[in-house]
Design a protein around this motif. Structure first.
Motif, PDB file in Angstrom:
ATOM      1  N   GLY A 123       0.666  -1.782  -9.402  1.00 16.55           N
ATOM      2  CA  GLY A 123      -0.278  -2.595  -8.657  1.00 16.55           C
ATOM      3  C   GLY A 123      -0.383  -2.318  -7.176  1.00 16.55           C
ATOM      4  N   PHE A 124       0.167  -1.218  -6.717  1.00 24.00           N
ATOM      5  CA  PHE A 124       0.027  -0.862  -5.310  1.00 24.00           C
ATOM      6  C   PHE A 124      -1.383  -0.332  -5.050  1.00 24.00           C
ATOM      7  CE2 PHE A 124       4.575  -0.828  -5.846  1.00 24.00           C
ATOM      8  CZ  PHE A 124       5.091  -1.168  -4.611  1.00 24.00           C
ATOM      9  N   ASP A 125      -1.854  -0.559  -3.833  1.00 25.45           N
ATOM     10  CA  ASP A 125      -3.086   0.070  -3.354  1.00 25.45           C
ATOM     11  C   ASP A 125      -2.711   1.496  -2.957  1.00 25.45           C
ATOM     12  OD1 ASP A 125      -5.383   0.912  -2.093  1.00 25.45           O
ATOM     13  OD2 ASP A 125      -5.319  -0.577  -0.492  1.00 25.45           O
ATOM     14  N   VAL A 126      -3.149   2.462  -3.745  1.00 24.63           N
ATOM     15  CA  VAL A 126      -2.679   3.838  -3.598  1.00 24.63           C
ATOM     16  C   VAL A 126      -3.763   4.736  -3.018  1.00 24.63           C
ATOM     17  CG1 VAL A 126      -1.824   5.878  -4.836  1.00 24.63           C
ATOM     18  CG2 VAL A 126      -1.041   3.590  -5.495  1.00 24.63           C
ATOM     19  N   GLU A 127      -3.364   5.542  -2.041  1.00 27.17           N
ATOM     20  CA  GLU A 127      -4.208   6.613  -1.516  1.00 27.17           C
ATOM     21  C   GLU A 127      -3.360   7.871  -1.414  1.00 27.17           C
ATOM     22  OE1 GLU A 127      -6.850   8.415  -1.317  1.00 27.17           O
ATOM     23  OE2 GLU A 127      -7.966   6.775  -0.335  1.00 27.17           O
ATOM     24  N   GLU A 128      -4.016   9.026  -1.503  1.00 26.07           N
ATOM     25  CA  GLU A 128      -3.300  10.302  -1.427  1.00 26.07           C
ATOM     26  C   GLU A 128      -3.673  11.017  -0.136  1.00 26.07           C
ATOM     27  OE1 GLU A 128      -3.490  12.555  -5.158  1.00 26.07           O
ATOM     28  OE2 GLU A 128      -4.283  10.718  -6.089  1.00 26.07           O
ATOM     29  N   LEU A 129      -2.661  11.428   0.609  1.00 28.11           N
ATOM     30  CA  LEU A 129      -2.905  12.146   1.854  1.00 28.11           C
ATOM     31  C   LEU A 129      -3.714  13.410   1.607  1.00 28.11           C
ATOM     32  CD1 LEU A 129      -2.394  12.217   4.907  1.00 28.11           C
ATOM     33  CD2 LEU A 129      -0.283  13.485   4.443  1.00 28.11           C
ATOM     34  N   GLU A 130      -3.549  13.987   0.451  1.00 29.96           N
ATOM     35  CA  GLU A 130      -4.307  15.170   0.055  1.00 29.96           C
ATOM     36  C   GLU A 130      -5.812  14.921   0.166  1.00 29.96           C
ATOM     37  OE1 GLU A 130      -5.363  18.851  -1.327  1.00 29.96           O
ATOM     38  OE2 GLU A 130      -3.256  18.257  -1.151  1.00 29.96           O
ATOM     39  N   LYS A 131      -6.233  13.696  -0.092  1.00 32.33           N
ATOM     40  CA  LYS A 131      -7.664  13.376  -0.134  1.00 32.33           C
ATOM     41  C   LYS A 131      -8.210  12.902   1.207  1.00 32.33           C
ATOM     42  CE  LYS A 131      -7.564  12.192  -5.044  1.00 32.33           C
ATOM     43  NZ  LYS A 131      -7.753  11.130  -6.077  1.00 32.33           N
ATOM     44  N   ILE A 132      -7.370  12.333   2.062  1.00 38.37           N
ATOM     45  CA  ILE A 132      -7.884  11.773   3.314  1.00 38.37           C
ATOM     46  C   ILE A 132      -7.470  12.557   4.554  1.00 38.37           C
ATOM     47  CG2 ILE A 132      -7.957   9.452   2.337  1.00 38.37           C
ATOM     48  CD1 ILE A 132      -5.464   8.761   3.930  1.00 38.37           C
ATOM     49  N   LYS A 150       0.857  -1.181   0.000  1.00 39.26           N
ATOM     50  CA  LYS A 150       0.000   0.000   0.000  1.00 39.26           C
ATOM     51  C   LYS A 150       0.898   1.238   0.000  1.00 39.26           C
ATOM     52  CE  LYS A 150      -3.658  -0.181   2.717  1.00 39.26           C
ATOM     53  NZ  LYS A 150      -4.465  -0.297   3.965  1.00 39.26           N
ATOM     54  N   ALA A 151       0.517   2.242  -0.752  1.00 40.79           N
ATOM     55  CA  ALA A 151       1.310   3.466  -0.854  1.00 40.79           C
ATOM     56  C   ALA A 151       0.447   4.673  -0.504  1.00 40.79           C
ATOM     57  CB  ALA A 151       1.878   3.624  -2.263  1.00 40.79           C
ATOM     58  N   LEU A 152       0.853   5.396   0.534  1.00 40.52           N
ATOM     59  CA  LEU A 152       0.188   6.640   0.905  1.00 40.52           C
ATOM     60  C   LEU A 152       1.022   7.779   0.342  1.00 40.52           C
ATOM     61  CD1 LEU A 152      -2.051   8.109   2.434  1.00 40.52           C
ATOM     62  CD2 LEU A 152      -0.592   8.067   4.478  1.00 40.52           C
TER      63      LEU A 152
END
Length: 298
Positions: A115-124, A89-91
């Motif tokens: 193929g990483f599960d990606v989330e952006e700190l900008e959004k959460i 997972k990549a934040l």
């Protein structure tokens, strides 16, 4: 150290992502206390130093993957700031340093394509929540706990989103406050090493954080305090792992005689790589990599 823990340590730091310094330059004023706008970067020398570092890693058994640099983004070479990566997972970081914010979309794309599960700190995160990636998030040698640095270019409010995204408990992630502007990221003042030791410059932290670091390491002989001079040499900005030959190595741009002697007596092989062109921007060896294969036992 047990055979099993050596085996675990050998699996942890085996793959990093790097960005070639094709467009590297020092043009932004005041992003950290070390930047030198008066001394021009020798790009040919910088590229050779970066290639030497990558070759050193590869020869020792640390695999490197490459993210293509983007014209105009002169600090992309410091890929440690791109993301926090754990369990595939990549934040993606939200940069406090405004000139670097455009990097995030390119790093996010790189992780998604692999193929990483990606989330952006900008959004959460909240509007004022900043965190500059792996530079502020350091695992201990066996991934049993993590250090989270805040107070300079990362906000304390990033702590909760990090815990939530990676499904971590508060007892797993130790908050440490940075209080000296010369030590603007955790990775310039603290480094967990492959055999369970931690080197750090105590003056970079408040008193509560120094106690947390010592308590987390578990014994005073494993918490190695650096002098101010050693801290300012970016000795903590190192990469430590178990090589393919079974050696516990520490790769850095500079070791004092004192620190080298301490580490060698503890069983480490110290590998020094000249990285002076990147010091012009206040970055060094660890700044140039982001761990992409950290995997906790399931």
């Amino acid at each position: 150290m047990s055979v099993q823990k050596v085996a675990n340590a050998a699996k942890i730091y085996k793959k990093v992502m790097m960005v070639p310094p094709v467009h590297f330059d020092v043009i932004h004023k005041g992003l950290n206390a070390h930047m030198k706008l008066s001394e021009p970067v020798d790009r040919i020398k910088a590229l050779k130093q970066w290639e030497t570092l990558r070759t050193t890693f590869n020869n020792l058994g640390l695999e490197t993957e490459i993210c293509r640099p983007v014209p105009g983004l002169v600090d992309m070479v410091f890929s440690a700031n791109s993301a926090i990566v754990l369990d595939n997972k990549a934040l993606i970081a939200k940069m406090n340093a405004h000139p670097r914010r455009e990097e995030s979309e390119h790093f996010a794309r790189w992780f998604r394509e692999r193929g990483f599960d990606v989330e952006e700190l900008e959004k959460i995160g909240k509007a004022y929540t900043f965190c500059e990636g792996n530079a502020e998030f350091s695992p201990t040698h066996d991934l049993s706990s993590f250090f989270f640095g805040f107070g300079q270019r990362t906000a304390e409010s990033a702590y909760e989103p990090i815990l939530d995204f990676f499904d971590l408990n508060k007892s797993d992630v130790l908050k440490v406050r940075l209080v000296d502007e010369r030590f603007y990221h955790l990775d310039v003042c603290l480094a967990p090493l492959a055999l369970g030791h931690v080197i750090f410059y105590p003056g970079a932290f408040d008193e509560v954080s120094v106690k947390r670091i010592n308590d987390a390491v578990g014994s005073r002989d494993k918490a190695i305090e650096l002098t101010l001079e050693e801290g300012l040499q970016f000795s903590c900005n190192c990469v430590s792992f178990i090589s393919n030959e079974g050696d516990a190595v520490v790769v850095a741009s500079k070791f004092s005689h004192r620190l080298r002697n301490i580490l060698e007596e503890l069983g480490y092989k110290c590998v020094e790589v000249n990285y002076d062109q990147f010091l012009l921007s206040g970055g060094s060896v660890r700044c140039s990599v982001v761990d992409i294969a950290l995997q906790r036992d399931q």
